[in-house]
Design a protein around this motif. Sequence first.
Motif, PDB file in Angstrom:
ATOM      1  N   MET A  25      11.834   2.072   3.782  1.00 61.39           N
ATOM      2  CA  MET A  25      10.431   1.988   3.452  1.00 61.39           C
ATOM      3  C   MET A  25      10.190   0.902   2.407  1.00 61.39           C
ATOM      4  O   MET A  25      10.912   0.806   1.411  1.00 61.39           O
ATOM      5  N   SER A  29       7.019  -4.100   4.663  1.00 62.01           N
ATOM      6  CA  SER A  29       7.105  -3.701   6.064  1.00 62.01           C
ATOM      7  C   SER A  29       5.827  -3.027   6.529  1.00 62.01           C
ATOM      8  O   SER A  29       5.376  -3.225   7.658  1.00 62.01           O
ATOM      9  N   ASN A  30       5.222  -2.236   5.655  1.00 63.09           N
ATOM     10  CA  ASN A  30       3.991  -1.552   6.037  1.00 63.09           C
ATOM     11  C   ASN A  30       2.829  -2.526   6.185  1.00 63.09           C
ATOM     12  O   ASN A  30       2.010  -2.380   7.095  1.00 63.09           O
ATOM     13  N   ALA A  33       3.202  -3.950   9.604  1.00 63.07           N
ATOM     14  CA  ALA A  33       2.838  -2.984  10.649  1.00 63.07           C
ATOM     15  C   ALA A  33       1.319  -2.843  10.763  1.00 63.07           C
ATOM     16  O   ALA A  33       0.760  -2.810  11.868  1.00 63.07           O
ATOM     17  N   PRO A  53       0.350   2.975  13.855  1.00 62.44           N
ATOM     18  CA  PRO A  53       1.196   2.403  12.807  1.00 62.44           C
ATOM     19  C   PRO A  53       1.898   3.494  12.022  1.00 62.44           C
ATOM     20  O   PRO A  53       1.385   4.606  11.862  1.00 62.44           O
ATOM     21  N   SER A  54       3.090   3.173  11.515  1.00 64.24           N
ATOM     22  CA  SER A  54       3.850   4.113  10.700  1.00 64.24           C
ATOM     23  C   SER A  54       4.304   3.398   9.433  1.00 64.24           C
ATOM     24  O   SER A  54       3.874   2.281   9.153  1.00 64.24           O
ATOM     25  N   ASN A  55       5.179   4.053   8.662  1.00 62.92           N
ATOM     26  CA  ASN A  55       5.571   3.504   7.368  1.00 62.92           C
ATOM     27  C   ASN A  55       6.194   2.121   7.473  1.00 62.92           C
ATOM     28  O   ASN A  55       5.844   1.213   6.725  1.00 62.92           O
ATOM     29  N   ALA A  56       7.149   1.954   8.393  1.00 66.64           N
ATOM     30  CA  ALA A  56       7.827   0.666   8.546  1.00 66.64           C
ATOM     31  C   ALA A  56       8.036   0.339  10.015  1.00 66.64           C
ATOM     32  O   ALA A  56       8.998  -0.326  10.388  1.00 66.64           O
ATOM     33  N   TYR A  58       5.805   0.755  14.258  1.00 68.22           N
ATOM     34  CA  TYR A  58       4.601   1.179  14.975  1.00 68.22           C
ATOM     35  C   TYR A  58       4.982   1.503  16.417  1.00 68.22           C
ATOM     36  O   TYR A  58       6.018   1.073  16.928  1.00 68.22           O
ATOM     37  N   THR A 153       0.216   4.470   3.939  1.00 65.23           N
ATOM     38  CA  THR A 153       1.115   3.802   4.878  1.00 65.23           C
ATOM     39  C   THR A 153       1.097   4.435   6.262  1.00 65.23           C
ATOM     40  O   THR A 153       1.480   3.796   7.239  1.00 65.23           O
ATOM     41  N   MET A 154       0.670   5.697   6.352  1.00 65.24           N
ATOM     42  CA  MET A 154       0.700   6.397   7.632  1.00 65.24           C
ATOM     43  C   MET A 154      -0.189   7.624   7.556  1.00 65.24           C
ATOM     44  O   MET A 154      -0.330   8.231   6.493  1.00 65.24           O
ATOM     45  N   PRO A 239      -5.337   4.061   7.278  1.00 67.00           N
ATOM     46  CA  PRO A 239      -4.131   3.281   6.961  1.00 67.00           C
ATOM     47  C   PRO A 239      -4.488   1.955   6.296  1.00 67.00           C
ATOM     48  O   PRO A 239      -5.386   1.244   6.751  1.00 67.00           O
TER      49      PRO A 239
END
Length: 294
Positions: A25, A29-30, A33, A53-56, A58, A153-154, A239
């Motif tokens: 994480m 990276s976020n 994304a 999208p997710s933390n690091a 998608y 981030t998510m 997000p």
Amino acid sequence: MFTLPETRFDFAGDEYIFAEISRDMSAESNFKALAITNELRRRNIPGIIEICPSNASYLVRFNPEIISAHDLVDYLKEIDITKSNPSELNLSVRIVEIPTWYDDPITREYSERFKSRHQAPDLSNFEFVMKINGFTDKQAFIEAHSSTPYLITMVGFTPGTAWQFPLGVSREEIIQTPKYLSPRTDTPNQAVGVGGAFTVVYPVSGPGSYQLIGMSAVPVYHREQRLADLKDTFFLARPGDLWKYRPIDESEYNRIVTEVNQGIYCYHKKDIVFSAEEYFMKGQRYIQELMEVF
């Protein structure tokens, strides 16, 4: 020039492509994304059903009868190359204030109720998080947690749950904590919890394993949609938004809760353009500049 991580693409069944930007994480990276998934939505490519999208990473769901997996990967790689340049990672987001009563009697009661599931049953969750992060003074801990904004981030798990990662602090300064040894069977609605490096506000009552450090006076999920700021959505979280916790006392907590119940509360928020490039260059100084205009 700062270099963003290279994305790895994998097929997940016949209808999904998983894009992993990094295993660890990081805000960088976020940002990538979020920028890529925002651009995907803007392009409105036929055949794409859902973008998450997710933390690091998608996930993209698509209809293989409309667009082939290989064509979609080509689209994603094209966008990925563009969004690997930090100057292309400007995000139109909001700073939102979350007034919070830290070390409140409600979350202390839940600490006591579920102490048999906790690694330090003689401590409240608040005291436990203080201790493992090296704090001996309550106000110093509250200042440390509330002085920085948190990047959403998510969004997921229970609908409306937003994972929030602190910005503008070094890795050594991030408040971190393990989760419960065994999850609670209940958590109060609007409780503020910390798990790992992430802070969350529980949108509804239910099970949970994050350490509880306070109560948000404002909802992050509002089924009735009586508040002006939530007329078009049930959920406060978006997000890429930044949430800023503001410590309040019992009196202000009760006043805000009354305003929410009457449908007259207005969130303190501000629309901004967040520049990832400036954040990479300036770090904490850029965050301070954003907070000054907030």
